[in-house]
Design a protein around this motif. Structure first.
Motif, short mmCIF file in Angstrom:
data_model
loop_
_atom_site.label_atom_id
_atom_site.label_comp_id
_atom_site.label_asym_id
_atom_site.label_seq_id
_atom_site.Cartn_x
_atom_site.Cartn_y
_atom_site.Cartn_z
N ASN A 1 2.42 1.59 -3.44
CA ASN A 1 1.43 2.13 -4.38
C ASN A 1 1.24 3.63 -4.17
O ASN A 1 1.11 4.39 -5.13
CB ASN A 1 0.10 1.39 -4.22
CG ASN A 1 -0.85 1.66 -5.36
OD1 ASN A 1 -0.45 1.70 -6.51
ND2 ASN A 1 -2.11 1.86 -5.03
N ALA B 1 0.84 -1.19 0.00
CA ALA B 1 0.00 0.00 0.00
C ALA B 1 0.88 1.24 0.00
O ALA B 1 0.60 2.23 -0.70
CB ALA B 1 -0.93 0.00 1.21
N ARG C 1 -0.63 -7.10 -4.18
CA ARG C 1 -1.72 -6.64 -3.33
C ARG C 1 -3.06 -6.69 -4.04
O ARG C 1 -4.10 -6.98 -3.43
CB ARG C 1 -1.44 -5.20 -2.87
CG ARG C 1 -2.43 -4.66 -1.84
CD ARG C 1 -1.90 -3.35 -1.27
NE ARG C 1 -2.73 -2.89 -0.15
CZ ARG C 1 -3.68 -1.99 -0.25
NH1 ARG C 1 -3.96 -1.44 -1.44
NH2 ARG C 1 -4.38 -1.62 0.80
N ARG C 2 -3.06 -6.41 -5.32
CA ARG C 2 -4.29 -6.33 -6.10
C ARG C 2 -4.56 -7.61 -6.90
O ARG C 2 -5.69 -7.90 -7.28
CB ARG C 2 -4.19 -5.13 -7.04
CG ARG C 2 -5.41 -4.87 -7.90
CD ARG C 2 -6.55 -4.25 -7.14
NE ARG C 2 -7.65 -3.93 -8.05
CZ ARG C 2 -7.75 -2.81 -8.74
NH1 ARG C 2 -6.81 -1.87 -8.62
NH2 ARG C 2 -8.76 -2.61 -9.55
#
Length: 345
Positions: free
Chosen positions: A231, A228, A243-244
């Motif tokens: 990003n 996070a 993460r995605r």
């Protein structure tokens, strides 16, 4: 005495390895040592011979590899030598406990142990990626030319995934590797700090991966706090694959495994984890080690590995045992019978 094996791209100065890039060295370090130094350097030829012999020296009845399995671990940013060794050993021990009999070795690239050095580390990662090609892939090409049937894999954690992607790009552009007939068994990313957009098929590394790799598995955790931050540093324009997850419809060779539901069941133990828990929990998880072991062995279809649940056409990590009678299936015996000129069919 047991040993661990590392290829290091760190610079050697006054007998100690630093956080800057340097000429490659091949390391054989006693398992009870906390760090490695100049005294643990051995010749490349001896290193390769010992590593291949160890990988092939313990047949795995659950693996489709006719001989052995060798896993190259590429770590992420901000890793000290102590952390690299600890994670390599923990991953290896957990996989061994889950019945995998291969050998885990590390490609240790220089990374500063300060958060502010993150972008510098990514530059260093790109710089040493060609060294990954020159060593790991050269070992692959050389061994396969000798009809060696050791199954060689790679796993990249965090920015280690970035190093691997750059290495594949170098392989695509470097003549002797582009033209050579080589392949890897499995490639896996955990907490991959690479853009999910790079999986749309336009990047060179994706092209090479589809041509040279049996299967690619992306393990991701939607609750990864470190990614996070990564990003956010990019203003949110490039979601991270770790993460995605990956885009849909990438083809049969690419597998996405969502670890979020399982991760939420884990209680962090500050005495056990190394680094950010949500980013590095994979190393401590026996469930992950079990899933990775079955992935590398290749005996079970990706959608039916027991530690995965298929929901709405998406795979989710879960805690489940191996098939009860898998050791009686004769997987490795079948692999040994179906070889042609030293290559698995």
């Amino acid at each position: 005495m047991a040993f661990d094996y590392i290829i290091t791209a760190r610079k050697l100065a006054s007998g100690q390895f630093t956080a800057e890039p340097g000429p490659l060295k091949f390391i054989k370090v006693p398992r009870n040592a906390v760090i490695y130094d100049e005294t643990h350097v051995i010749a490349r030829t001896a290193w390769v011979e010992e590593v291949v012999a160890l990988a092939d020296g313990d047949d795995n009845p659950l693996s489709i590899s006719p001989l052995g399995d060798l896993l190259f671990y590429v770590h992420g940013y901000n890793n000290t030598i102590e952390a690299v060794l600890a994670r390599q050993r923990t991953l290896s021990a957990n996989m061994r406990a889950e019945l995998w009999r291969g050998l885990v070795v590390s490609f240790d690239w220089p990374s500063n142990n300060q958060l502010l050095g993150y972008f510098e580390d990514r530059d260093d990662g790109a710089e040493v990626a060609h060294l990954l090609v020159e060593t790991c892939l050269d070992i692959v090409v050389t061994q396969q030319r000798r009809k060696c049937v050791t199954n060689i894999h790679m796993i990249g954690h965090s920015a280690g995934a970035y190093v691997i992607t750059k290495a594949f790009e170098f392989a695509h552009n470097k003549g002797k590797y582009f033209k050579s007939d080589w392949r890897l068994g499995q490639v896996a990313f955990i907490s991959g700090d690479v853009s999910r957009n790079s999986f749309f098929g336009t990047d060179q590394w994706v092209e090479v991966m589809n041509k040279r790799v049996m299967r690619f598995t992306n393990y991701f955790n939607p609750f990864d706090a470190a990614l996070a931050v990564s990003n956010a540093k990019r203003l949110g324009v490039s979601p991270r694959a770790g993460r995605r997850g990956l885009p849909d419809n990438l083809g049969d060779k690419i597998v996405d495994v969502n670890c979020g539901d399982y991760f939420q069941t884990l209680k962090p133990d500050p005495k056990e984890w190394m680094g950010s828990w949500s980013h590095s929990w994979y190393f401590q998880s026996r469930v992950f080690a079990r899933d990775l072991s079955m992935t590398l062995e290749g005996a079970i279809d990706r959608d039916f590995i027991p530690t995965r649940e298929l929901r709405d056409d998406k795979l989710h990590l879960r805690d489940a045992p191996r098939p009860k009678y898998i050791e009686e299936w004769g997987v490795n015996d079948a692999a040994k019978r179906t070889t042609d000129s030293g290559r698995t069919v």
